[in-house]
Design an enzyme around this catalytic site. Structure first.
Site, mmCIF file in Angstrom:
data_model
loop_
_atom_site.group_PDB
_atom_site.id
_atom_site.type_symbol
_atom_site.label_atom_id
_atom_site.label_comp_id
_atom_site.label_asym_id
_atom_site.label_seq_id
_atom_site.Cartn_x
_atom_site.Cartn_y
_atom_site.Cartn_z
ATOM 1 N N ARG A 70 11.244 -17.287 -13.630
ATOM 2 C CA ARG A 70 10.264 -17.026 -12.566
ATOM 3 C C ARG A 70 9.285 -18.193 -12.477
ATOM 4 O O ARG A 70 8.760 -18.660 -13.495
ATOM 5 C CB ARG A 70 9.507 -15.745 -12.882
ATOM 6 C CG ARG A 70 8.312 -15.492 -11.998
ATOM 7 C CD ARG A 70 7.691 -14.140 -12.363
ATOM 8 N NE ARG A 70 6.452 -13.921 -11.649
ATOM 9 C CZ ARG A 70 5.279 -13.700 -12.257
ATOM 10 N NH1 ARG A 70 5.199 -13.691 -13.571
ATOM 11 N NH2 ARG A 70 4.199 -13.483 -11.549
ATOM 12 N N HIS A 155 3.974 -11.952 -6.065
ATOM 13 C CA HIS A 155 4.691 -10.745 -6.507
ATOM 14 C C HIS A 155 5.967 -10.538 -5.687
ATOM 15 O O HIS A 155 6.482 -9.417 -5.591
ATOM 16 C CB HIS A 155 3.817 -9.478 -6.411
ATOM 17 C CG HIS A 155 2.687 -9.454 -7.405
ATOM 18 N ND1 HIS A 155 1.433 -9.000 -7.090
ATOM 19 C CD2 HIS A 155 2.631 -9.826 -8.701
ATOM 20 C CE1 HIS A 155 0.645 -9.096 -8.145
ATOM 21 N NE2 HIS A 155 1.357 -9.593 -9.155
ATOM 22 N N HIS A 180 1.759 -3.140 -5.662
ATOM 23 C CA HIS A 180 2.095 -3.667 -7.002
ATOM 24 C C HIS A 180 0.776 -3.756 -7.762
ATOM 25 O O HIS A 180 -0.009 -4.688 -7.563
ATOM 26 C CB HIS A 180 2.777 -5.035 -6.877
ATOM 27 C CG HIS A 180 3.097 -5.658 -8.211
ATOM 28 N ND1 HIS A 180 4.389 -5.824 -8.668
ATOM 29 C CD2 HIS A 180 2.300 -6.137 -9.193
ATOM 30 C CE1 HIS A 180 4.365 -6.374 -9.871
ATOM 31 N NE2 HIS A 180 3.106 -6.579 -10.204
ATOM 32 N N LEU A 181 0.520 -2.757 -8.620
ATOM 33 C CA LEU A 181 -0.763 -2.675 -9.318
ATOM 34 C C LEU A 181 -0.549 -2.903 -10.797
ATOM 35 O O LEU A 181 -0.238 -1.971 -11.550
ATOM 36 C CB LEU A 181 -1.420 -1.301 -9.073
ATOM 37 C CG LEU A 181 -1.538 -0.844 -7.607
ATOM 38 C CD1 LEU A 181 -2.170 0.540 -7.528
ATOM 39 C CD2 LEU A 181 -2.347 -1.846 -6.792
ATOM 40 N N ASN A 183 -1.581 -6.160 -14.004
ATOM 41 C CA ASN A 183 -2.683 -7.046 -14.370
ATOM 42 C C ASN A 183 -3.165 -7.813 -13.155
ATOM 43 O O ASN A 183 -4.353 -7.893 -12.884
ATOM 44 C CB ASN A 183 -2.195 -8.039 -15.421
ATOM 45 C CG ASN A 183 -2.761 -7.699 -16.768
ATOM 46 O OD1 ASN A 183 -3.879 -7.206 -16.865
ATOM 47 N ND2 ASN A 183 -1.993 -7.966 -17.795
ATOM 48 N N GLY A 184 -2.213 -8.399 -12.436
ATOM 49 C CA GLY A 184 -2.486 -8.890 -11.094
ATOM 50 C C GLY A 184 -2.106 -7.769 -10.141
ATOM 51 O O GLY A 184 -1.225 -6.970 -10.459
ATOM 52 N N ARG A 213 -9.644 -10.405 -11.950
ATOM 53 C CA ARG A 213 -9.837 -11.263 -10.769
ATOM 54 C C ARG A 213 -10.624 -10.512 -9.707
ATOM 55 O O ARG A 213 -10.442 -9.298 -9.532
ATOM 56 C CB ARG A 213 -8.486 -11.680 -10.179
ATOM 57 C CG ARG A 213 -7.861 -12.862 -10.886
ATOM 58 C CD ARG A 213 -6.464 -13.141 -10.335
ATOM 59 N NE ARG A 213 -5.470 -12.892 -11.365
ATOM 60 C CZ ARG A 213 -4.162 -12.770 -11.132
ATOM 61 N NH1 ARG A 213 -3.690 -12.870 -9.920
ATOM 62 N NH2 ARG A 213 -3.342 -12.547 -12.139
ATOM 63 N N ASP A 254 -8.820 -2.366 -18.728
ATOM 64 C CA ASP A 254 -7.765 -1.373 -18.951
ATOM 65 C C ASP A 254 -8.137 -0.045 -18.269
ATOM 66 O O ASP A 254 -9.140 0.591 -18.626
ATOM 67 C CB ASP A 254 -7.562 -1.163 -20.458
ATOM 68 C CG ASP A 254 -6.308 -0.347 -20.739
ATOM 69 O OD1 ASP A 254 -6.156 0.743 -20.143
ATOM 70 O OD2 ASP A 254 -5.487 -0.790 -21.546
ATOM 71 N N GLY A 302 2.334 -1.800 -13.886
ATOM 72 C CA GLY A 302 1.671 -1.045 -14.960
ATOM 73 C C GLY A 302 0.781 0.096 -14.490
ATOM 74 O O GLY A 302 0.980 1.259 -14.860
ATOM 75 N N GLY A 304 0.284 1.150 -11.250
ATOM 76 C CA GLY A 304 0.945 1.926 -10.194
ATOM 77 C C GLY A 304 1.960 2.918 -10.746
ATOM 78 O O GLY A 304 2.101 4.033 -10.246
ATOM 79 N N GLU A 305 2.674 2.503 -11.804
ATOM 80 C CA GLU A 305 3.704 3.375 -12.371
ATOM 81 C C GLU A 305 3.122 4.436 -13.299
ATOM 82 O O GLU A 305 3.661 5.538 -13.401
ATOM 83 C CB GLU A 305 4.725 2.537 -13.164
ATOM 84 C CG GLU A 305 5.591 1.649 -12.282
ATOM 85 C CD GLU A 305 6.371 0.613 -13.079
ATOM 86 O OE1 GLU A 305 6.684 0.856 -14.260
ATOM 87 O OE2 GLU A 305 6.648 -0.467 -12.514
#
Ligand code: AMP
Length: 370
Positions: A70, A155, A180-181, A183-184, A213, A254, A302, A304-305
């Site tokens: 990536r 992403h 897409h939730l 760390n970023g 961020r 967190d 992370g 979002g799931e």
């Protein structure tokens, strides 16, 4: 293609992040689903080149036919995955100006692989490439054109995987919004699987409030801080590493810890969580406009799931759009793909799988069709 001598092909995938290196070994042809592949995820703290070397050490005794890596920023240069050559390495290095935190990490991995596995073809897979379909109204900033400062989006590997799953699970041609939730964090508006808008821009700092961020910010605030004596490295550190959930809560990035603190009466933790959700909900509303309607809303990565409470906070304001969560489905502790909605819009949790998407892109590239 030169790697297709044997029946099956092993693709080693590297997914370098700012504080971790994820890797996976995928075997092709794919046998059923990803569970048939061996997937290993590890975080290595001691420098990216060292971490990549450690992964290669673990792979000794296995046949590695190809490597996929990536790369966060492909700029306008890379609109599809690229087989790594000296010229490609030079281009990725040149793009480090746009992604100083990220592209050098991928280069460290690529150079380590080139030294250890000189015969293995390497394919660079770009997070920006998926968003090359952004229409001009979404890709431009309201800046003079000759500056060439434009929006790219990130992403994309994750969105590409999730878009494929949406088509398989729910059917083709849907208007969907994917959050897409991790760390970023970012949001993407998908019209039948094509990205038509996304919340990150020139760099991965625009858009949603994130763990550390700031996300959307008045550019006048940057000028204000510069005039107050902050310099570029100080601003970079402030906006990338000390803002977001961490900055507002003055405690942690967190979400689990913030929920505990908020429940115990910490007002700053509660404000941080509410701001995160409020801003995500506003983007969902904006992208329902971009799509002129909405069929599906998907949560991944992370937070979002795994965070039912954050999904609930985000969806709370959205029932006028037909978004209604079934709270018992939302609270279910199982992992995996699942529908959590009770209303007109299908709301799903779909775990992302960037490593599998990179492996597939690597295979397609080496087979010569993109
Ligand atoms: P990722 O970047 O996709 O690996 O996601 C990392 C983020 O997910 C971190 O900010 C974690 O705090 C968050 N996360 C992981 N598990 C949970 C959970 N059970 N509840 C809330 N947040 C979580």
């Amino acid at each position: 293609m030169e790697v297709a001598v044997r029946e099956d092909v092993n693709v080693l995938v590297f997914n370098p992040g700012s504080s971790s290196l994820k890797y996976a070994l995928h075997r092709f042809p794919e046998a059923g689903d990803a569970a048939a592949n061996e997937v290993i995820v590890r975080v290595e703290p001691d420098g990216m080149a060292g971490a990549a070397a450690a992964v290669l050490g673990k792979m000794q005794g296995r046949t590695i036919d190809a490597v996929g890596c990536r790369v966060v920023h492909g700029g306008s240069t890379f609109v599809e995955p690229a087989r790594v050559t000296d010229a490609v390495v030079d281009d990725i290095r040149a793009l480090s100006a746009l992604a100083p935190l990220h592209n050098p990490l991928a280069l460290a991995v690529i150079e380590t692989v080139q030294r250890s596995l000189p015969a293995a073809p390497i394919v660079a897979v770009f997070d920006t490439a998926f968003h090359q379909t952004l229409p001009a109204v979404a890709a431009n900033y309201a800046l003079p054109r000759d500056l060439q400062v434009r929006r790219y989006g990130f992403h994309g590997i994750s969105y590409s995987y999730v878009a494929g799953r949406i088509a398989e699970l729910l059917g083709p041609g849907l208007r969907s919004i994917v959050c897409h939730l991790g760390n970023g964090a970012s949001v993407c508006a998908l019209d039948g699987g094509t990205s038509i808008d996304t919340s990150m821009g020139l760099t991965p700092m625009e858009g949603l409030m994130m763990g550390t961020r700031c996300g959307d910010l008045d550019p006048g605030a940057v000028l204000f801080l510069l005039r107050r004596g902050m310099n570029e490295p100080g601003l970079d550190d402030l906006l990338n590493h000390r803002s977001g959930l961490l900055g507002v809560s003055s405690r942690t990035s967190d979400v689990r810890e913030l929920e505990e603190s908020a429940a115990a009466g910490d007002d700053r933790a509660r404000l941080a969580l509410e701001m995160f959700a409020y801003r995500a909900a506003k983007y969902i509303g904006a992208y329902a406009v971009a799509l002129e309607g909405l069929d599906a809303l998907v949560f991944t990565a992370g937070i979002g799931e795994h965070s039912a409470s954050m999904r609930r906070r985000i969806c709370r304001r959205l029932s006028f759009l037909g978004i209604d969560i079934d709270e018992s489905l939302n609270q279910e502790q199982r992992s995996g793909e699942r529908r959590i909605s009770a209303g007109r819009v299908a709301v799903w949790v779909i775990p992302t799988n960037e490593e599998l998407e990179i492996a597939r892109a690597t295979m397609r590239t080496l087979e010569g069709h993109h």
